[in-house]
Motif scaffolding. Structure first.
Motif, PDB file in Angstrom:
ATOM      1  N   THR A  21       0.734  -1.274   0.011  1.00 35.56           N
ATOM      2  CA  THR A  21       0.056  -0.082  -0.114  1.00 35.56           C
ATOM      3  C   THR A  21       0.715   1.175   0.007  1.00 35.56           C
ATOM      4  O   THR A  21       0.441   2.283  -0.042  1.00 35.56           O
ATOM      5  CB  THR A  21      -0.820   0.169   1.187  1.00 35.56           C
ATOM      6  OG1 THR A  21      -0.028  -0.040   2.333  1.00 35.56           O
ATOM      7  CG2 THR A  21      -1.731  -0.988   1.245  1.00 35.56           C
ATOM      8  N   MET A  22       2.166   1.306   0.376  1.00 37.93           N
ATOM      9  CA  MET A  22       2.920   2.443   0.272  1.00 37.93           C
ATOM     10  C   MET A  22       4.383   2.031  -0.502  1.00 37.93           C
ATOM     11  O   MET A  22       5.328   2.093   0.024  1.00 37.93           O
ATOM     12  CB  MET A  22       3.426   2.652   1.645  1.00 37.93           C
ATOM     13  CG  MET A  22       2.256   3.222   2.425  1.00 37.93           C
ATOM     14  SD  MET A  22       2.641   3.664   4.008  1.00 37.93           S
ATOM     15  CE  MET A  22       3.601   5.159   3.999  1.00 37.93           C
ATOM     16  N   PRO A  23       3.982   1.950  -1.799  1.00 38.47           N
ATOM     17  CA  PRO A  23       5.385   1.662  -2.713  1.00 38.47           C
ATOM     18  C   PRO A  23       6.487   2.841  -2.929  1.00 38.47           C
ATOM     19  O   PRO A  23       5.624   3.905  -2.534  1.00 38.47           O
ATOM     20  CB  PRO A  23       4.437   1.173  -4.117  1.00 38.47           C
ATOM     21  CG  PRO A  23       3.352   1.809  -4.005  1.00 38.47           C
ATOM     22  CD  PRO A  23       3.022   1.822  -2.550  1.00 38.47           C
ATOM     23  N   LEU A  24       7.385   2.838  -3.177  1.00 33.68           N
ATOM     24  CA  LEU A  24       8.391   3.767  -3.312  1.00 33.68           C
ATOM     25  C   LEU A  24       7.841   4.713  -4.086  1.00 33.68           C
ATOM     26  O   LEU A  24       8.130   5.959  -4.223  1.00 33.68           O
ATOM     27  CB  LEU A  24       9.749   3.438  -3.753  1.00 33.68           C
ATOM     28  CG  LEU A  24      10.868   4.354  -3.971  1.00 33.68           C
ATOM     29  CD1 LEU A  24      11.119   5.254  -2.384  1.00 33.68           C
ATOM     30  CD2 LEU A  24      11.978   3.692  -4.382  1.00 33.68           C
ATOM     31  N   THR A  25       7.114   4.427  -5.324  1.00 29.01           N
ATOM     32  CA  THR A  25       6.741   5.255  -6.434  1.00 29.01           C
ATOM     33  C   THR A  25       5.526   6.133  -5.817  1.00 29.01           C
ATOM     34  O   THR A  25       5.405   7.409  -6.283  1.00 29.01           O
ATOM     35  CB  THR A  25       6.137   4.547  -7.390  1.00 29.01           C
ATOM     36  OG1 THR A  25       5.110   3.628  -6.995  1.00 29.01           O
ATOM     37  CG2 THR A  25       6.940   3.662  -8.358  1.00 29.01           C
ATOM     38  N   ARG A  26       4.906   5.910  -4.853  1.00 25.92           N
ATOM     39  CA  ARG A  26       4.012   6.756  -4.185  1.00 25.92           C
ATOM     40  C   ARG A  26       4.270   7.319  -2.835  1.00 25.92           C
ATOM     41  O   ARG A  26       3.780   8.604  -2.634  1.00 25.92           O
ATOM     42  CB  ARG A  26       2.819   5.935  -4.029  1.00 25.92           C
ATOM     43  CG  ARG A  26       1.826   5.470  -5.071  1.00 25.92           C
ATOM     44  CD  ARG A  26       0.671   4.663  -4.886  1.00 25.92           C
ATOM     45  NE  ARG A  26      -0.132   5.666  -4.402  1.00 25.92           N
ATOM     46  CZ  ARG A  26      -1.153   5.224  -3.484  1.00 25.92           C
ATOM     47  NH1 ARG A  26      -1.546   4.030  -3.273  1.00 25.92           N
ATOM     48  NH2 ARG A  26      -2.138   6.251  -2.830  1.00 25.92           N
ATOM     49  N   TRP A  27       5.682   7.014  -2.354  1.00 26.72           N
ATOM     50  CA  TRP A  27       5.957   7.324  -1.186  1.00 26.72           C
ATOM     51  C   TRP A  27       7.462   7.607  -1.396  1.00 26.72           C
ATOM     52  O   TRP A  27       8.363   7.005  -0.701  1.00 26.72           O
ATOM     53  CB  TRP A  27       5.822   6.540  -0.030  1.00 26.72           C
ATOM     54  CG  TRP A  27       4.340   6.572   0.324  1.00 26.72           C
ATOM     55  CD1 TRP A  27       3.598   5.745  -0.261  1.00 26.72           C
ATOM     56  CD2 TRP A  27       3.679   7.337   1.178  1.00 26.72           C
ATOM     57  NE1 TRP A  27       2.131   5.900   0.301  1.00 26.72           N
ATOM     58  CE2 TRP A  27       2.322   6.961   1.402  1.00 26.72           C
ATOM     59  CE3 TRP A  27       3.840   8.369   1.993  1.00 26.72           C
ATOM     60  CZ2 TRP A  27       1.013   7.654   1.907  1.00 26.72           C
ATOM     61  CZ3 TRP A  27       2.963   8.892   2.808  1.00 26.72           C
ATOM     62  CH2 TRP A  27       1.626   8.854   2.650  1.00 26.72           C
ATOM     63  N   PRO A  28       8.034   8.458  -2.470  1.00 26.85           N
ATOM     64  CA  PRO A  28       9.322   8.494  -2.804  1.00 26.85           C
ATOM     65  C   PRO A  28      10.200   9.159  -1.717  1.00 26.85           C
ATOM     66  O   PRO A  28      11.656   8.785  -1.888  1.00 26.85           O
ATOM     67  CB  PRO A  28       9.526   9.588  -4.023  1.00 26.85           C
ATOM     68  CG  PRO A  28       8.204  10.396  -3.749  1.00 26.85           C
ATOM     69  CD  PRO A  28       7.147   9.658  -2.788  1.00 26.85           C
ATOM     70  N   LEU A  29       9.860   9.710  -0.669  1.00 24.99           N
ATOM     71  CA  LEU A  29      10.897  10.086   0.447  1.00 24.99           C
ATOM     72  C   LEU A  29      10.931   9.256   1.783  1.00 24.99           C
ATOM     73  O   LEU A  29      11.476   9.575   2.650  1.00 24.99           O
ATOM     74  CB  LEU A  29      10.437  11.742   0.635  1.00 24.99           C
ATOM     75  CG  LEU A  29      10.636  12.687  -0.458  1.00 24.99           C
ATOM     76  CD1 LEU A  29      10.330  14.439  -0.182  1.00 24.99           C
ATOM     77  CD2 LEU A  29      12.020  12.630  -0.909  1.00 24.99           C
ATOM     78  N   TYR A  30      10.113   8.357   1.646  1.00 30.11           N
ATOM     79  CA  TYR A  30       9.804   7.539   2.646  1.00 30.11           C
ATOM     80  C   TYR A  30      11.050   7.410   3.452  1.00 30.11           C
ATOM     81  O   TYR A  30      11.882   6.797   3.054  1.00 30.11           O
ATOM     82  CB  TYR A  30       9.015   6.174   2.587  1.00 30.11           C
ATOM     83  CG  TYR A  30       8.471   5.569   3.743  1.00 30.11           C
ATOM     84  CD1 TYR A  30       7.310   6.106   4.308  1.00 30.11           C
ATOM     85  CD2 TYR A  30       9.102   4.674   4.435  1.00 30.11           C
ATOM     86  CE1 TYR A  30       6.865   5.622   5.619  1.00 30.11           C
ATOM     87  CE2 TYR A  30       8.723   4.103   5.482  1.00 30.11           C
ATOM     88  CZ  TYR A  30       7.629   4.350   6.324  1.00 30.11           C
ATOM     89  OH  TYR A  30       7.012   3.866   7.313  1.00 30.11           O
ATOM     90  N   PRO A  31      11.164   7.266   4.740  1.00 32.00           N
ATOM     91  CA  PRO A  31      10.276   7.519   5.789  1.00 32.00           C
ATOM     92  C   PRO A  31       9.733   9.097   6.147  1.00 32.00           C
ATOM     93  O   PRO A  31       9.009   9.529   7.024  1.00 32.00           O
ATOM     94  CB  PRO A  31      10.953   7.077   7.223  1.00 32.00           C
ATOM     95  CG  PRO A  31      12.314   7.337   7.084  1.00 32.00           C
ATOM     96  CD  PRO A  31      12.670   7.303   5.335  1.00 32.00           C
ATOM     97  N   VAL A  32      10.187   9.994   5.149  1.00 29.56           N
ATOM     98  CA  VAL A  32       9.943  11.174   5.291  1.00 29.56           C
ATOM     99  C   VAL A  32       8.684  11.345   4.254  1.00 29.56           C
ATOM    100  O   VAL A  32       8.524  10.830   3.175  1.00 29.56           O
ATOM    101  CB  VAL A  32      10.938  12.416   4.886  1.00 29.56           C
ATOM    102  CG1 VAL A  32      10.546  13.614   4.661  1.00 29.56           C
ATOM    103  CG2 VAL A  32      12.493  12.230   5.868  1.00 29.56           C
ATOM    104  N   ALA A  33       7.526  12.198   4.468  1.00 26.72           N
ATOM    105  CA  ALA A  33       6.614  12.650   3.682  1.00 26.72           C
ATOM    106  C   ALA A  33       6.366  14.002   3.625  1.00 26.72           C
ATOM    107  O   ALA A  33       6.637  14.884   4.507  1.00 26.72           O
ATOM    108  CB  ALA A  33       5.262  11.965   4.206  1.00 26.72           C
TER     109      ALA A  33
END
Length: 170
Positions: free
Chosen positions: A101-113
């Protein structure tokens, strides 16, 4: 030999356990103001200490946080991708991330948002099952594959941060 940093040499984010989104933005802006070369030097001085397991565990626990996490957060914001693909995350270990549910493509800065012009930390503390990537290697990767941010990030006022839709923050 690792240089001992005095408290006034680095942003609060690297000195105190508790932090806010403001502390993160101030830290990023501190490095933006110095430019890539000086920022890289200073982050490199912080990075070797990140996995300094020679420091007694009692002292590391007393600090309350791991430096490598904080170096990473700043690097994730300081370096923008040169290409369409986001920069990869450091290989420090695993974070609590639901991959489907949280792939790198949708959350590119994870763990930062990023939300509007503000940045937030969603997760800290890596689970390790082997040898972590040296933070210096991740810094070099960011320099090679990314481009250094030249514009500071907004530091919202308390009132702006409390609004449901922060206005004036882009």
């Amino acid at each position: 030999m690792t240089r001992i940093l005095r408290h006034n040499e680095v942003p609060t984010l690297f000195r105190k356990e508790a932090f806010t989104a403001d502390d993160l933005a101030v830290a990023v802006n501190y490095f933006v103001a110095r430019g890539e070369k000086e920022a890289a030097k200073e982050l490199a001085r912080l990075a070797p200490d990140a996995f300094d397991y020679k420091t007694p565990l009692k002292e590391r626990i007393a600090r309350g946080f791991e430096l490598h996490d904080r170096v990473e957060w700043v690097l994730r914001i300081l370096f923008l991708p040169r290409k369409a693909q986001p920069l990869r995350e450091p290989r420090y270990g695993g974070l609590s991330l639901p991959i489907l549910t949280m792939p790198l493509t949708r959350w590119p800065l994870y763990p930062v948002a990023a939300s509007g012009g503000s940045y937030f930390v969603l997760s800290e503390g890596y689970m390790l099952g082997g040898s972590p990537e040296n933070p210096l290697k991740y810094l070099k990767y960011c320099q090679r594959e990314g481009r250094f941010r030249t514009q500071p990030v907004p530091v919202p006022t308390r009132e702006q941060a409390l609004k449901k839709e922060p206005s004036g923050i882009t």
